[in-house]
Scaffold this motif. Sequence first.
Motif, short mmCIF file in Angstrom:
data_model
loop_
_atom_site.label_atom_id
_atom_site.label_comp_id
_atom_site.label_asym_id
_atom_site.label_seq_id
_atom_site.Cartn_x
_atom_site.Cartn_y
_atom_site.Cartn_z
N VAL A 27 0.86 -1.19 0.00
CA VAL A 27 0.00 0.00 0.00
C VAL A 27 0.89 1.24 0.00
N LEU A 28 0.68 2.09 -0.98
CA LEU A 28 1.43 3.35 -1.09
C LEU A 28 0.54 4.51 -0.69
N ASN A 29 1.14 5.52 -0.09
CA ASN A 29 0.43 6.75 0.21
C ASN A 29 0.17 7.48 -1.10
N ALA A 30 -0.58 8.55 -1.06
CA ALA A 30 -0.86 9.33 -2.26
C ALA A 30 0.43 9.88 -2.86
N SER A 31 1.47 10.02 -2.06
CA SER A 31 2.77 10.53 -2.51
C SER A 31 3.70 9.41 -3.00
N TYR A 32 3.19 8.20 -3.13
CA TYR A 32 3.92 7.01 -3.58
C TYR A 32 4.94 6.49 -2.57
N GLU A 33 4.86 6.93 -1.32
CA GLU A 33 5.74 6.35 -0.31
C GLU A 33 5.05 5.13 0.29
N PRO A 34 5.79 4.06 0.56
CA PRO A 34 5.18 2.84 1.11
C PRO A 34 4.60 3.09 2.51
N LEU A 35 3.38 2.61 2.74
CA LEU A 35 2.73 2.74 4.04
C LEU A 35 2.74 1.43 4.80
N ASN A 36 2.26 0.37 4.15
CA ASN A 36 2.23 -0.93 4.81
C ASN A 36 1.97 -2.02 3.78
N ILE A 37 1.85 -3.23 4.29
CA ILE A 37 1.52 -4.38 3.46
C ILE A 37 0.19 -4.91 3.97
N THR A 38 -0.71 -5.19 3.06
CA THR A 38 -2.04 -5.66 3.45
C THR A 38 -2.39 -6.92 2.67
N SER A 39 -3.51 -7.50 3.02
CA SER A 39 -3.98 -8.69 2.30
C SER A 39 -4.62 -8.27 0.98
#
Length: 165
Positions: A6-18
């Motif tokens: 999952v990337l933030n709107a700024s394309y920085e990684p936020l987390n990993i999800t299912s």
Amino acid sequence: MAKVLVLNASYEPLNITSWRRAVVLLIKGKAERVEHNGKHLYADFPLPTVIRLRHYVRVPYKEIPLTRRNILHRDSHTCQYCGYTGDDLTLDHVVPRSRGGGDAWENIVTACVRCNVKKGNRTPVEAHMYLHHLPRKPYSSLYFEVSKHLKSGLHDEWQKYIIGL
């Protein structure tokens, strides 16, 4: 099934999800698909591997704890002096504590028992032992989780969104 970055709107990684949570975010319009692996959930609905949130989410900075487990993981369970990989690894202070070296990401590396004893109370330069990789602090708390998935080879498309791996 697979995990989704999952990337933030700024394309920085936020987390990993299912993949299920990612699909819900896509259906609700809260995220957009950035990458997919060619597998399809439905005929015209590719299963995402990377999604980007449509609105920016502020995330507080989370300090990564300096632990034996985290240092071993950062160094890939490998002696930073000779390249040995095995069970009897220790932690070595690059600048010994007796010489003012403290407990910091930039001063502790993984070493095998043989190299740790050989280096002793000296710096690597004095002991003529050189590090394969300079120790550094990981970039983010997501570093460890993402690096496991990248090393497995299942999510190569994540590489371009992760800095420092």
